[in-house]
Write a protein that holds these residues in place. Structure first.
Motif, PDB file in Angstrom:
ATOM      1  N   ALA A  54     -19.371   0.099  36.663  1.00 14.56           N
ATOM      2  CA  ALA A  54     -18.748   0.768  35.522  1.00 14.56           C
ATOM      3  C   ALA A  54     -19.778   1.434  34.611  1.00 14.56           C
ATOM      4  CB  ALA A  54     -17.925  -0.235  34.715  1.00 14.56           C
ATOM      5  N   ASP A  55     -21.070   1.211  34.889  1.00 20.39           N
ATOM      6  CA  ASP A  55     -22.170   1.858  34.174  1.00 20.39           C
ATOM      7  C   ASP A  55     -22.147   1.561  32.670  1.00 20.39           C
ATOM      8  OD1 ASP A  55     -24.512   3.291  34.254  1.00 20.39           O
ATOM      9  OD2 ASP A  55     -23.573   5.259  34.046  1.00 20.39           O
ATOM     10  N   PRO A 122     -14.725   5.913  27.988  1.00 16.29           N
ATOM     11  CA  PRO A 122     -13.827   6.547  28.966  1.00 16.29           C
ATOM     12  C   PRO A 122     -12.617   5.700  29.335  1.00 16.29           C
ATOM     13  CG  PRO A 122     -15.745   5.677  30.103  1.00 16.29           C
ATOM     14  CD  PRO A 122     -15.975   5.446  28.625  1.00 16.29           C
ATOM     15  N   TYR A 123     -11.817   5.334  28.321  1.00 21.58           N
ATOM     16  CA  TYR A 123     -10.650   4.512  28.630  1.00 21.58           C
ATOM     17  C   TYR A 123      -9.580   5.297  29.382  1.00 21.58           C
ATOM     18  CZ  TYR A 123      -9.029   6.369  24.035  1.00 21.58           C
ATOM     19  OH  TYR A 123      -8.688   7.173  22.972  1.00 21.58           O
ATOM     20  N   LEU A 199     -13.789   2.658  38.087  1.00 21.66           N
ATOM     21  CA  LEU A 199     -15.050   2.074  37.642  1.00 21.66           C
ATOM     22  C   LEU A 199     -16.104   3.137  37.370  1.00 21.66           C
ATOM     23  CD1 LEU A 199     -15.478  -1.116  39.871  1.00 21.66           C
ATOM     24  CD2 LEU A 199     -14.803  -0.983  37.475  1.00 21.66           C
ATOM     25  N   GLY A 200     -16.324   4.044  38.308  1.00 18.86           N
ATOM     26  CA  GLY A 200     -17.369   5.049  38.149  1.00 18.86           C
ATOM     27  C   GLY A 200     -17.046   6.132  37.141  1.00 18.86           C
ATOM     28  N   HIS A 201     -15.767   6.244  36.752  1.00 15.09           N
ATOM     29  CA  HIS A 201     -15.281   7.241  35.792  1.00 15.09           C
ATOM     30  C   HIS A 201     -15.965   8.602  35.944  1.00 15.09           C
ATOM     31  CE1 HIS A 201     -18.490   5.056  33.556  1.00 15.09           C
ATOM     32  NE2 HIS A 201     -18.689   6.172  32.863  1.00 15.09           N
ATOM     33  N   CYS A 202     -16.097   9.068  37.197  1.00  9.57           N
ATOM     34  CA  CYS A 202     -16.809  10.314  37.473  1.00  9.57           C
ATOM     35  C   CYS A 202     -16.145  11.511  36.797  1.00  9.57           C
ATOM     36  CB  CYS A 202     -16.901  10.557  38.977  1.00  9.57           C
ATOM     37  SG  CYS A 202     -17.742   9.238  39.889  1.00  9.57           S
ATOM     38  N   VAL A 275     -27.188   7.208  35.511  1.00 12.53           N
ATOM     39  CA  VAL A 275     -26.109   6.753  36.390  1.00 12.53           C
ATOM     40  C   VAL A 275     -26.680   6.137  37.663  1.00 12.53           C
ATOM     41  CG1 VAL A 275     -24.112   7.484  37.747  1.00 12.53           C
ATOM     42  CG2 VAL A 275     -24.462   8.430  35.461  1.00 12.53           C
ATOM     43  N   VAL A 276     -27.671   6.813  38.252  1.00  9.76           N
ATOM     44  CA  VAL A 276     -28.288   6.281  39.465  1.00  9.76           C
ATOM     45  C   VAL A 276     -29.120   5.044  39.144  1.00  9.76           C
ATOM     46  CG1 VAL A 276     -29.975   6.742  41.296  1.00  9.76           C
ATOM     47  CG2 VAL A 276     -28.286   8.483  40.684  1.00  9.76           C
ATOM     48  N   GLY A 277     -29.924   5.108  38.089  1.00  7.14           N
ATOM     49  CA  GLY A 277     -30.835   4.020  37.769  1.00  7.14           C
ATOM     50  C   GLY A 277     -30.141   2.744  37.354  1.00  7.14           C
ATOM     51  N   GLU A 278     -29.056   2.843  36.572  1.00 14.21           N
ATOM     52  CA  GLU A 278     -28.388   1.655  36.048  1.00 14.21           C
ATOM     53  C   GLU A 278     -27.173   1.245  36.868  1.00 14.21           C
ATOM     54  OE1 GLU A 278     -29.615  -0.152  33.870  1.00 14.21           O
ATOM     55  OE2 GLU A 278     -30.983   1.084  32.703  1.00 14.21           O
ATOM     56  N   SER A 279     -26.629   2.177  37.660  1.00 10.06           N
ATOM     57  CA  SER A 279     -25.370   1.879  38.328  1.00 10.06           C
ATOM     58  C   SER A 279     -25.435   2.042  39.838  1.00 10.06           C
ATOM     59  CB  SER A 279     -24.255   2.770  37.746  1.00 10.06           C
ATOM     60  OG  SER A 279     -23.038   2.591  38.430  1.00 10.06           O
TER      61      SER A 279
END
Length: 442
Positions: A54-55, A122-123, A199-202, A275-279
């Motif tokens: 979910a980042d 981002p709800y 989860l990723g809320h892209c 996004v890549v580093g933390e998720s």
């Protein structure tokens, strides 16, 4: 005249009534989407994994700050929104939240006292998270996160955006039914859709915004879904359509990009670095496969579909005009290509193709050719650093050139790369460069 006055008066009365209705609308809180056994226990480690997918850490941790203590500035069209403290500290964080309070924040953007969160949280997307994952997140934040007794900065937007009661109307117009719907008779595709949509809320970054600034496209049934958006002035490129990366890249390139931030075509920059580093680097192989399969599926790609090998194409192609010009090293060449040779050529080469997995391509790069050049300008001025990941631990960095290039030179260089090789993007002005320089110097 009297008729006009009556009309105005009537509209004023109707407006006042509507305002009163909005103000006194009850604050709704979505109930659990599914029932779980009374003795349900969160599987060990699942909460931390859901948090990563979910980042949460990227937005709720300030640079150099304590994890999840908030204080990260989030730029929005309305102004700067500050992320909140979500540690279990009872005064400054969410330590006093019940499970229902926590779910209401995720699903509805509502705090326990009825205060509405700005949709920078981002709800719109998180309201699709399963009850199992909501429980896992709650368990993680309440038991595995260190409380931080530090109050995050207050968000203070200008009128009328500081009137949060107006978000009740926004929620009524913008939010769709809670819950994630499985659209496929395929467990892998459904898992991929859940990871991308919920989860990723892209879509929060990669879908455009409509007239009320809600996401204009929330799943693959919408034509504008993942069709590209803007965040913090940077382009979040399209992930859906014939020119998108999932449509053009191989399965391995897409997998490498999501898990390491680099591949044979490109490299992450801006928000995608976090996004890549933390998720995404923490995604399991199964989940990474599901996301890649889903993103390729909505772009008409089946497992095993490949793209033409760019090495073969390059070997058989005649040098284009830009490559030929740069290779000539003609002293009389215009300023743009001379600046490129002096500052960029050592890594990105005369053909603009860079080096696979090390230096990204410039020819055809979505950051370079974006409608808004802000991201490109920022990278030239301030440089960029690739995230260190488990699979690719080297933290490769592009140096900053703002200290050695004037606004006019940066604009000339940016215009050259935006119009060189196969690129065809509008020119960049010194005024645009000056604005980014001033903004990023703050």
């Amino acid at each position: 005249m009297k008729t006009f006055i009556k009309i105005v008066a009537s509209l004023a009365v109707l407006g006042a009534i509507a305002l009163g209705v909005i103000i006194f609308l009850p604050v709704s809180r979505t109930a659990p989407l599914s029932a779980l056994p009374a003795d349900y226990q969160v599987p060990e480690g699942h909460g931390k994994y859901v948090m990563r997918m979910a980042d949460c850490k990227a937005c709720h941790t300030a640079e150099g700050g304590m994890p999840f203590a908030g204080g990260r500035a989030i730029e929005s069209p309305l102004g700067t929104i500050w992320s909140t403290n979500i540690t279990p500290d009872p005064e400054n964080g969410i330590g006093n939240y019940s499970l229902d309070d926590f779910r209401a924040a995720l699903y509805d953007g509502v705090e326990p006292d009825g205060t509405h969160l700005y949709p920078a949280m981002p709800y719109e997307n998180y309201r699709k998270i399963s009850e199992q994952d909501v429980r896992a997140l709650y368990d993680f934040f309440m038991h595995d996160v260190t409380p931080v007794a530090e109050k995050a900065p207050e968000t203070d937007l200008t009128f009328p955006f500081n009137q949060r009661w107006g978000l009740r109307l926004w929620n009524w117009l913008a939010l769709r039914d809670a819950g994630h719907k499985d659209l496929y008779d395929d467990a892998v595709l459904d898992r991929g859709a859940y990871l991308v949509d919920a989860l990723g809320h892209c879509a929060a970054c990669h879908s455009p915004r409509n007239a009320i600034m809600a996401q204009d496209g929330k799943n693959a049934e919408d034509s504008t879904y993942l069709a590209g958006g803007v965040i913090g002035g940077w382009l979040a490129p399209s992930l859906h359509g014939e020119n998108s990366a999932p449509a053009k890249w191989s399965e391995q390139d897409l997998r490498d990009y999501l898990s390491t931030g680099r591949n044979s075509q490109s490299a992450v920059a801006g928000e995608m670095t976090q996004v890549v580093g933390e998720s995404l680097q923490h995604a399991t192989d199964e989940d990474l496969h599901a996301m890649v399969t889903y993103l390729r599926h909505i772009n008409g790609k089946s497992p095993g579909d490949t793209v033409a090998d760019k090495g073969d194409d390059d070997a058989n192609a005649q040098p284009d005009a830009t490559t030929a010009l740069l290779a000539s090293a003609d002293p009389s060449m215009p300023l743009g290509p001379r600046l490129y040779l002096d500052n960029c050529n050592a890594c990105h080469f005369v053909n603009g193709k860079g080096a696979d997995g090390v230096f990204p391509e410039i020819d055809g790069n979505s950051l370079v050719t974006a409608d808004t050049p802000n991201g490109l300008i920022d990278v030239i001025l301030n440089g960029a650093v690739l995230p260190s990941t488990e699979k690719r631990p080297a933290r490769l960095a592009m140096p900053d050139f703002g200290h050695r290039l004037s606004d006019e030179e940066v604009a000339t260089l940016a215009t050259f790369v935006r119009q060189g090789w196969s690129n065809d993007a509008p020119v960049v002005t010194a005024k645009q460069v000056a604005a980014i320089r001033e903004k990023t110097a703050e």
